[in-house]
Structures are given as structure tokens and as C-alpha cells.
Design an enzyme around this catalytic site. Structure first.
Site, PDB file in Angstrom:
ATOM      1  N   CYS A   1     -20.935  24.809   7.209  1.00 37.34           N
ATOM      2  CA  CYS A   1     -20.370  25.943   6.482  1.00 37.34           C
ATOM      3  C   CYS A   1     -18.884  25.729   6.238  1.00 37.34           C
ATOM      4  O   CYS A   1     -18.152  25.340   7.157  1.00 37.34           O
ATOM      5  CB  CYS A   1     -20.609  27.232   7.272  1.00 37.34           C
ATOM      6  SG  CYS A   1     -19.864  28.686   6.509  1.00 37.34           S
TER       7      CYS A   1
ATOM      8  N   CYS B   1     -22.159  33.918   7.339  1.00 39.92           N
ATOM      9  CA  CYS B   1     -20.943  34.082   6.541  1.00 39.92           C
ATOM     10  C   CYS B   1     -21.247  34.730   5.199  1.00 39.92           C
ATOM     11  O   CYS B   1     -20.470  35.539   4.678  1.00 39.92           O
ATOM     12  CB  CYS B   1     -20.254  32.735   6.333  1.00 39.92           C
ATOM     13  SG  CYS B   1     -19.582  32.017   7.847  1.00 39.92           S
TER      14      CYS B   1
ATOM     15  N   ASP C   1      22.967 -15.807  17.509  1.00 41.76           N
ATOM     16  CA  ASP C   1      23.211 -17.168  17.033  1.00 41.76           C
ATOM     17  C   ASP C   1      24.393 -17.826  17.735  1.00 41.76           C
ATOM     18  O   ASP C   1      24.692 -18.981  17.461  1.00 41.76           O
ATOM     19  CB  ASP C   1      23.442 -17.156  15.520  1.00 41.76           C
ATOM     20  CG  ASP C   1      22.715 -18.295  14.820  1.00 41.76           C
ATOM     21  OD1 ASP C   1      21.680 -18.739  15.333  1.00 41.76           O
ATOM     22  OD2 ASP C   1      23.198 -18.746  13.769  1.00 41.76           O
TER      23      ASP C   1
ATOM     24  N   LYS D   1      23.393 -17.785   8.802  1.00 40.86           N
ATOM     25  CA  LYS D   1      22.574 -16.574   8.892  1.00 40.86           C
ATOM     26  C   LYS D   1      21.174 -16.787   8.334  1.00 40.86           C
ATOM     27  O   LYS D   1      20.188 -16.290   8.899  1.00 40.86           O
ATOM     28  CB  LYS D   1      23.261 -15.418   8.150  1.00 40.86           C
ATOM     29  CG  LYS D   1      22.467 -14.122   8.204  1.00 40.86           C
ATOM     30  CD  LYS D   1      23.138 -13.015   7.407  1.00 40.86           C
ATOM     31  CE  LYS D   1      22.267 -11.756   7.402  1.00 40.86           C
ATOM     32  NZ  LYS D   1      22.882 -10.647   6.623  1.00 40.86           N
TER      33      LYS D   1
ATOM     34  N   ASP E   1      21.291 -13.822   0.325  1.00 44.57           N
ATOM     35  CA  ASP E   1      20.531 -12.649  -0.080  1.00 44.57           C
ATOM     36  C   ASP E   1      20.199 -12.683  -1.574  1.00 44.57           C
ATOM     37  O   ASP E   1      19.050 -12.457  -1.966  1.00 44.57           O
ATOM     38  CB  ASP E   1      21.287 -11.369   0.285  1.00 44.57           C
ATOM     39  CG  ASP E   1      22.772 -11.453  -0.064  1.00 44.57           C
ATOM     40  OD1 ASP E   1      23.178 -12.444  -0.706  1.00 44.57           O
ATOM     41  OD2 ASP E   1      23.528 -10.538   0.289  1.00 44.57           O
TER      42      ASP E   1
END
Length: 978
Positions: free
Chosen positions: A9, A39, A294, A436, A676
Site C-alpha cells: 500500500c 486505507c 620530497d 614536483k 600543470d
């Protein structure tokens, strides 16, 4: 919505049940809305006699006569369920459409559902659930299915939306750009066809400079042709992947934090970055933080030991009170009302205790820093008395230490903490370690062996997480099935703390991050800026995007490899195996030459080629190679956990990358100190796209140099990296045309990133011209006609209108735009100029030059570093230009005073030109003069200029000398007989 084939239901959550005839009870024959008989009876008694979903009238006879027949040829819900399982699934999808809104809205949008449910609960006097959620289905969806098959309506919605600029902002902007381009064409036609014969050298120099400036403007302007805005929905992300009662399906993320020298990069700053990562609002078991040391410093190692211990208290405090930001140094230093929105009575007491714990933690870190100032002769020793392996930072073994995580300590409440891993790669003399970029690649391999999260987020050690939901913001894009498949990385803007209010040297880079990057997001995506970026690990491995077709094969051998998954000698493969073979095919097509193997049959040759190709690319680590074939991440089940640390040490050995593709085609790319830009460029050339994410609360914040000399050296490094790329094989002018996967506007943007340092040559010449014109009395422009005056006026107006419209759609302030313009000139005539010559010497002659920085004065007040004077060679060219133009202005006024009124007209044009240079260099002059006992620099500047001009006027007037008749003097001279 199904339990053993019987629906439940939609109101009370119990089974629908059967009617008096033993058939499934159906309340509405129009839409088969699932509702039990109890219901239904309650609805009728309450006076609600229409279906909640379709609005059709209920058949009230169902309460007396049992199940009524459906009208016409319509079959009952029971017959649907009994005929086919597929129909049951269909019915389940139908019911799921309204489940999300069931607690709030009916079909008309009225908030009645909750009241109905509560009323039913009271009358039944039993505990029942609200409308059931589709995600509680017992049938588990296989992980290979598409994400759009999720059953929740909220979860089916997109996780992010792109908003192009409104037409009323974009159309005028583009129109003005086109008009400015036309005016530039007419302007150059006039300039070239109207030479200045009396100053031909000055004229030709000015024309060449102006043509280069126009070329630079085109490179900078047209990548901003299609700016867009984005909005993410982290609530939808949770609805889709964090369902109650089910395992959390959010993707795991590996964080990379890199540091080198703890004396230059304070351990406390690095520790705050690590603590902000460990306290993220993200599942703890899906976060791993790798810290790359590093410099092999024992100070960094010991500070991480202290940080891991403090995190056991800090992380639960952040989670409990939902504080922002979650870096303790910046949280406790906020000058805001920290009690705002806090309702827990214990918050003040616990905050006070936590601040005391943090101050004690700071004292311990400061003690470690003080101890590390001078290294003992015998070297550092650890607590157990053994020598520190990294006493020689250039010759030491690889080191890995796991502090927290599922095998480490829990927090003070007994909950699991994210994994924290210390990594220091092996270094030996005679090996190239690539700074890096090499450290980041070592972290890629270590993390692949230990955790292998499908996504990687890298941060500089001084960039902390300012928004604890940052990863969720990125996942709204990367885990969106409509968007994330072809996304190589999500870039966040950089925001900074500790910058003076006026941002004298444009440290915030607002114009770049809020204008240029939004423009690139509408093309193929923003460039990678080195920090605050979430990567798709598969993109770092050199694979192409899944939706992009493979490049054509160049040899028969490669075709043998491409069909290895279809070989008759091999049984049929599951989808995962087919996917892995597709990855192998794409990788080999993009990277390898497969013509070396012969004398094998088809299947043996394809398998041998696969093994040799992967070893040639990724190195001699079977564990790592297997991890690269797992697009969803995770450690391979076939790997023995006891050997993982040993394998991780192996993949960070200094000789591991030899004769592999690391730094060439995979990982962070070598060849430039601005790795980057190069790394992002390679990904875009393979067909990937990137996304720019700008939440309202900045996700990451860092520190920036506010001192003039430090800022110039930072810009020098960036410009030098661009020159290195320009002189390498990866130059966007000629690289990446073969595949045709880089859009031409995106290529223009990358060309702009590598040629902008060369603008320094025409810029310094152009800034010298006003002084030369004032000193010689000549000018670069002939006498203007009315048409020429209109051209100059139109050009100035188009420049101003373009800037105003950019401010309008980007939200950047006019002050930020002006500061950016000023520092473009300051950096252009200093750092960029030196970068060009240094890059040429380094790439062509192999000569590496450095510039020393010497501090001359300091100030202990706030922003004292801003007023510190550090002498460096970079200060010479701008200082020379300022002196030349100031001397030129004085000389120009002197000449005009001597020649009379007819000389004042041409003087104003030359003086305006000189003041244009001085105004752009004014922040430089202000930084060069320091605080000057708090006397504003502009006062000093105007005092010098006005004193010089009035001195010349005074000399011209000669008030203390009697006037003499010059004709009488001439007659006297003639009468003298020499």
C-alpha cells in the site's frame, strides 16, 4: 515496491491484500494505484472519493461487492502481475514516479499526504511507515547497469546543470567584440598608410608593437566567446548514492599533498591542510590522504605523527558541530560570531577545550621546528635510536608510513578515520627526479597499489579545504552519467587568505579565475592550474575518453591486438574483460609501436604484446598494472595484502620510471616547471574535457606572496614554464593536430598561455616610446584628421565597453580589472622579460640562471611583508622605465615653455602617453618605496613632478633678473670690431 510479487500500500506500507473473491484488491482501475482495503475504506469515510494519482472517481461498491470488473478491455492489476514479471517491473516504475513527492504533494501540489498518513496512523493505533522508498527494493541493481536506472525520482535528475549567459548579456558582448575587431582593422589601415617620415623609426616600432598587442588580444578574447555558469546539487548526489539501508556508493578519493622543505613551507601550514582533508564531509572509508615529503625531512615525518594524534580529537569535533572551515588555524582565527546557528549547549565548552588542545598541539609543532633548525653532526635519529633514513635528502631509500585508516587508530569516539600515508620517494645521485611532477607521479603509483581510488585530488601544502563538501561538489560532475564519462578533471578556482585589501599586485587573479576560466568552461574546459583539482585516474594513465573512438591502427600487429578479445581460442569474456581489452586497445593505439613481435600465433602474440606494452608503459609492477585496468578503483582481489607495502616501496624507487612512459604520455608530464599546463594540455589533446566548478563557498583557500619581489619571482617561474613549453615538442602551435580532438578555441587559449611572456618585448619598447618622444620632440602619430580622430575615439570606446560588459556578466569589480591591467604591465616589463631570455638560454644553450632576492627592510605590523623591500634584478627594468618617463615629462614641459603656446598642443598627447605608463607602474613604484614613514607614495610622486615643473616655470620667468632689450644687445655686438 514489490514483496514476493505482491504490491504494498502506498499509504501505510503494508501489503495490498485480497478482496472477498481471493483476488488482488485494486482501488482504482484507471491507474492501478496500490492501496489496501483498510486505507481505501478510510479514504471513503473521510470524504476523499477520487484517486490520489489520476483523479478518477473511486468505485464505492468495492466495499460491499468485492472486486468489480474493469471497464472495457482494461485488465485488472492482478492480471498484469500474474501475466508477466516485466509488467510488474513496469508497475513498480509507475508507482515510483510519485513516491518522492508522496509525503509533501498530491497531484495538485497540495501538502496533504503527510496529514493523511498521520491520521491513518492514529486510527489504526499501530506503528506504520510512511510511503515506502523505491531504494529499499530487495533486488540489488548490478554495478554494471547504467546510473540512470536508479529508481528514485530525485536521483534520476541531473547532478549538475550548465547555465549559458542570458542573451541580453552575451549578445551585446559578442557584438562589441566584433565591432572592436573591425575598428582594429581600420585603425591598422590608417596607421600603416600614414607613416611619420620625421620619426620613421619610432613609427615603425610603435606599429609592430600595436600589431602584436592586437594579436595577443585576439588570443585572450576569443576563448571567452562562450562563457557558462554551472550549478551542482549535492542533495541529489546523496539521494542517488547514499541510500538508507544500502552500502554507500560514493566513489573513493585519494588526496595528494606535496611538500619539499619544511623550513620554507611551515609544518603547521601543511598540518592544517591535512587536518582539513581528514575532517571532510565524506565517508571516512573513502578518503585517503597521501603526503609527499620530497625533502625526506624528519621534521615533516614527526609533525605528521603529531597531526595524526591530534586528528583523533579534531575530526569528531568537526563532524559533531559541522564547523567551517575545518583547518583549525583558520577556524579559530575567524573574526566572526562562532555561536551563529549553533544550538548544542555543549558547543562552547567543547570549543574552548578544543582550542586549548590545538594550542598545545601548536606548541609541540613549534618545538619540533626549533629543534630542526640545526642538524646534528651525526644526523637525525628516530625515537628508537635508529638513524633517520633521509639524513641525506639527495641519497636515501623510499619511505612509507601509514598512520590512520582501517588498520590504524580510531578517533576518540571509536570511529574510523581516513587513511593518512607519509611517502618519501627514493632518491639517488645520477637520476633525474623531475621535481614536483616526479613526486606527483610517485604518489599516483603508491596510491594505486594501496587504495586505488578512481579519483585523485591534489593540493599544494598551503591550500587547505575551506568547504567540507568540496569532494561532493566534484562528484556531482564526475559521477553524473550524463556528464562525467568524458571529464578528465574538475578544476576549482584558487582563493587566497592574507592578501591586502587593495590587492596591490593582483595576487587574487580574479580576472583569470572568474572571467577566462568561465569562458574556457564553455569550450572544452578550464586549464589545470596545479592545485585544487580532482582528476579521473584513468585520464592520468593516458587512456582516451570512453565516448571517443580509438585512433586508427598503424600496423597489422595492432589489428591482431584489437581482436584478441574475439579470438576463438579464448572463451567468451564478461563485460569487465571486454572493457579492459578496450582500454588496452586504446592505450596501444595511442602510445605503442606493436610491430616488434613475430613468430607467434594470433592469441599468443596479442597476449604477449599486451604484457610487454603495459610493462613498457607503466613499469615492472604487476600489482600496479592490474590496478590500471580497474576503472572503478579498488585493490585487486588477487593481491596479497601483506605485500602491498613492499610493492608500494618498489613503485617509488628512483629507477622505476626508466624506459617507461611516465612523464611522457602518462601521469604528470615532464619538460616544464609548469607541469600543470602541460598535463592538462595532453589530456585535452586526447579528447577529454574538463569542468570548472565554482560553489558559493570557496572549496579551497591558500596563501600567496604579497611582497613585490616574491610576487615577481612567482610570475617569473610561471612565465619560464610557458617559454619551456613553447620551445618543446608539446607546443600548442604544432602539437596535437593529428587526432583532431582539441577544439580550435581551446587551442587558442593554450597558445595564449605559452606566448604571453613574449609580449614583454614589444611592451617594454612601447613603454619607452613616450620618454623618447618627449626628449626628442617627435611623435609616433602624424597630425590627426577628423576621420583618424573618430578611429582613435572608437577604439578607446570599444576597449572600455568590452571591459564593462565583461564586468557585467562575470561579476568582477572594476578595481580588480584595473589591478590586473596594472600588474600585466608590471610583470610584462620585468618577470616576463627575464623569463624569455632565461628560457632561451636554458633550452637552446643549456645555461640555467637564477636571480637572488635580498631583504632590505621589514615591518612587524599587519601586512608588514607587503612593505618589505627585497632587492632583485627584476626590479631594474620597471625602475628604469619610471625614471625615463618622469624625466621625459619634465623635459617635455621645459621644451614647451621655451617654444611657446604652439608647442602645448602636441605636448598633451605625449604627456598622456607617458602618464599611461606611470599609472600602470604605480603599484610597482609604491612597493619599491616601501612605507616611507606612512607618507602615501602618490604624494611623493606628484611632489617630485610638480616641483620639477614649477622649477622650470620659475627659471623661465626669471623674476630676480632685470629685463634686457635683446635688440640693443645685438646692435652692441655688431658695433664691436673684433
Amino acid at each position: 515496491m514489490m514483496d514476493s510479487g505482491v504490491p504494498v500500500c502506498h499509504t501505510c506500507g503494508e501489503q495490498v491484500g485480497q478482496n472477498a473473491n481471493g483476488e488482488l484488491f485494486v482501488a482504482c482501475h484507471e491507474c492501478n494505484f496500490p492501496m489496501c482495503k483498510s486505507c481505501f475504506e478510510h479514504e471513503i469515510k473521510e470524504g476523499r472519493k477520487v484517486c490520489l494519482r489520476c483523479g478518477s472517481p473511486y468505485n464505492e461498491n468495492l466495499l460491499d461487492d468485492g472486486e468489480a470488473k474493469a471497464p472495457g478491455n482494461q485488465s485488472t492489476m492482478a492480471s498484469h502481475l500474474n501475466n508477466s514479471q516485466d509488467v510488474g517491473i513496469h508497475a513498480r516504475h509507475i508507482s515510483s514516479v510519485s513516491t518522492v513527492d508522496s509525503e509533501l504533494n498530491d497531484e495538485s501540489g497540495n501538502p496533504i499526504w503527510k496529514n493523511r498518513v498521520e491520521s491513518w496512523k492514529d486510527k489504526k493505533n499501530k506503528k506504520k511507515k510512511n510511503a515506502p522508498k523505491p531504494e529499499k527494493e530487495p533486488a540489488e541493481i548490478p554495478t554494471e547497469q547504467q546510473m540512470e536506472e536508479k529508481l528514485s525520482a530525485d536521483a534520476a535528475e541531473p547532478l549538475s546543470i550548465v547555465f549559458p549567459l542570458p542573451r541580453n548579456k552575451l549578445t551585446p558582448y559578442r557584438t562589441v567584440i566584433i565591432m572592436r575587431l573591425i575598428i582594429l582593422g581600420l585603425f591598422f589601415h590608417y596607421r600603416i598608410t600614414n607613416p611619420v617620415d620625421s620619426a620613421f623609426g619610432l613609427w615603425i616600432t610603435s606599429v609592430i608593437c600595436e600589431i602584436w598587442f592586437a594579436f595577443s588580444w585576439v588570443l585572450d578574447q576569443f576563448p571567452k566567446w562562450c562563457p557558462v555558469n554551472r550549478e551542482t546539487y549535492i542533495d541529489r548526489l546523496s539521494a542517488r548514492y547514499e541510500r538508507e539501508g544500502e552500502p554507500n556508493q560514493l566513489a573513493a578519493v585519494d588526496f595528494f599533498v606535496s611538500t619539499v622543505d619544511p623550513l620554507k613551507e611551515p609544518p603547521l601550514i601543511t598540518a592544517n591542510t591535512v587536518l582539513s582533508i581528514l575532517a571532510l564531509d565524506y565517508p571516512m572509508d573513502k578518503v585517503s590522504c597521501y603526503v609527499s615529503d620530497d625533502g625526506a625531512s624528519m621534521l615533516t615525518f614527526e609533525s605528521l605523527v603529531e597531526t595524526a594524534d591530534f586528528a583523533r580529537k579534531w575530526v569528531p569535533f568537526c563532524k559533531k558541530f559541522s564547523i567551517e572551515p575545518r583547518a583549525p588555524e583558520f577556524y579559530f582565527s575567524q573574526k566572526i560570531d562562532y555561536l551563529k546557528d549553533k544550538v548544542q549547549p555543549s558547543f562552547v565548552k567543547e570549543r574552548r577545550a578544543m582550542k586549548r588542545d590545538y594550542e598545545e598541539y601548536k606548541v609541540r609543532i613549534n618545538a619540533l621546528v626549533a629543534k630542526a633548525q640545526k642538524m646534528p653532526e651525526e644526523g637525525w635519529t628516530m625515537q628508537d635510536g635508529t638513524p633517520w633514513p633521509g639524513n641525506n635528502p639527495r641519497d636515501h631509500p623510499g619511505m612509507i608510513q601509514v598512520f590512520l585508516g582501517n588498520t590504524g587508530a580510531c578517533d576518540v569516539e571509536g570511529n574510523e578515520l581516513p587513511r593518512l600515508v607519509y611517502v618519501s620517494r627514493e632518491k639517488r645521485p645520477g637520476y633525474q627526479h623531475h621535481k614536483k611532477a616526479g613526486a606527483e607521479n610517485a604518489l599516483v603509483r603508491v596510491s594505486a597499489v594501496l587504495t586505488n581510488a578512481p579519483y585523485i585530488l591534489n593540493l599544494d601544502c598551503d591550500h587547505y579545504v575551506n568547504n567540507s563538501k568540496a569532494v561532493r561538489e566534484a562528484m556531482c560532475i564526475l559521477m553524473d552519467p550524463q556528464v562525467g564519462r568524458d571529464v578528465c578533471f574538475v578544476q576549482f578556482p584558487q582563493r587566497f587568505d592574507g592578501i591586502d585589501k587593495s590587492d596591490r599586485y593582483a595576487n587574487r587573479n580574479v580576472v583569470f579565475f572568474d572571467v577566462n576560466m568561465k569562458g574556457l568552461d564553455g569550450i572544452q574546459g578550464p586549464v589545470y592550474v596545479g592545485t585544487g583539482c580532482v582528476f579521473n585516474r584513468q585520464a592520468l594513465y593516458g587512456y582516451g575518453p570512453p565516448s571517443m573512438p580509438s585512433l586508427p591502427k598503424s600496423s597489422p600487429s595492432s589489428s591482431c591486438f584489437s581482436c584478441c578479445c574475439l579470438s576463438k581460442k579464448k572463451p567468451a569474456k564478461d563485460p569487465a574483460e571486454v572493457y579492459r581489452d578496450a582500454k588496452r586497445e586504446d592505450l596501444n593505439a595511442a602510445i605503442f609501436n606493436l610491430t616488434e613481435i613475430g613468430n607467434y600465433d594470433e592469441y599468443e602474440r596479442s597476449m604477449l604484446i599486451s604484457q610487454m606494452s603495459f610493462e613498457k608503459t607503466f613499469g615492472l609492477s604487476s600489482v600496479f598494472i592490474e590496478s590500471t585496468l580497474m576503472p572503478n578503483g579498488g585493490v585487486p582481489e588477487s593481491v596479497n595484502p601483506s605485500i602491498l607495502i613492499k610493492e608500494a616501496i618498489h613503485v617509488i624507487s628512483c629507477g622505476y620510471e626508466e624506459k617507461t612512459e611516465w612523464g611522457k604520455e602518462i601521469g604528470w608530464i615532464y619538460g616544464s616547471i609548469t607541469e600543470d599546463i602541460l598535463t592538462g594540455f595532453k589530456m585535452h589533446c586526447r579528447g577529454w574535457r574538463s569542468i570548472y566548478c565554482m560553489p558559493l563557498r570557496p572549496c579551497f583557500k591558500g596563501s600567496a606572496p604579497i611582497n613585490l619581489s616574491d610576487r615577481l619571482h612567482q610570475v617569473l617561474r610561471w612565465a619560464l614554464g610557458s617559454v619551456e613549453i613553447f620551445l618543446s615538442r608539446h607546443c600548442p602551435l604544432w602539437y596535437g593536430f593529428g587526432g583532431g580532438r582539441l577544439k580550435w578555441l581551446q587551442r587558442l587559449a593554450y597558445i595564449n598561455t605559452i606566448v604571453y611572456p613574449f609580449t614583454s618585448l614589444p611592451l617594454i619598447a612601447y613603454c619607452t616610446l613616450p620618454a623618447i618622444c618627449l626628449l626628442t620632440g617627435k611623435f609616433i602619430i602624424p597630425t590627426l584628421s577628423n576621420l583618424a580622430s573618430m578611429l582613435f575615439l572608437g577604439l578607446f570606446i570599444s576597449i572600455i565597453v568590452t571591459a564593462v560588459l565583461e564586468l557585467r556578466w562575470s561579476g568582477v569589480s572594476i578595481e580588480d580589472l584595473w589591478r590586473n591591467e596594472q600588474f600585466w604591465v608590471i610583470g610584462g616589463v620585468s618577470a616576463h622579460l627575464f623569463a624569455v631570455f632565461q628560457g632561451l638560454l636554458k633550452m637552446l644553450a643549456g645555461i640555467d640562471t637564477n636571480f637572488t632576492v635580498t631583504a632590505k627592510a621589514a615591518d612587524d605590523t599587519e601586512f608588514g611583508e607587503l612593505y618589505m623591500v627585497k632587492w632583485t634584478t627584476l626590479l631594474i627594468p620597471p625602475t628604469t622605465l619610471i625614471i625615463l618617463n618622469m624625466v621625459g615629462v619634465v623635459a617635455g614641459f621645459s621644451d614647451a615653455l621655451n617654444k611657446g603656446y604652439e608647442a602645448w598642443g602636441p605636448l598633451f598627447g605625449k604627456v598622456f602617453f607617458a602618464f599611461w605608463v606611470i599609472l600602470h607602474l604605480y603599484p610597482f613604484l609604491k612597493g619599491l618605496m616601501g612605507r616611507q614613514n606612512r607618507t602615501p607614495t602618490i604624494v611623493v610622486l606628484w611632489s617630485v613632478l610638480l616641483a620639477s615643473v614649477f622649477s622650470l616655470v620659475w627659471v623661465k620667468i626669471n623674476p630676480f633678473v632685470s629685463n634686457v632689450d635683446s635688440s640693443a644687445i645685438a646692435q652692441t655686438c655688431i658695433s664691436i670690431d673684433c
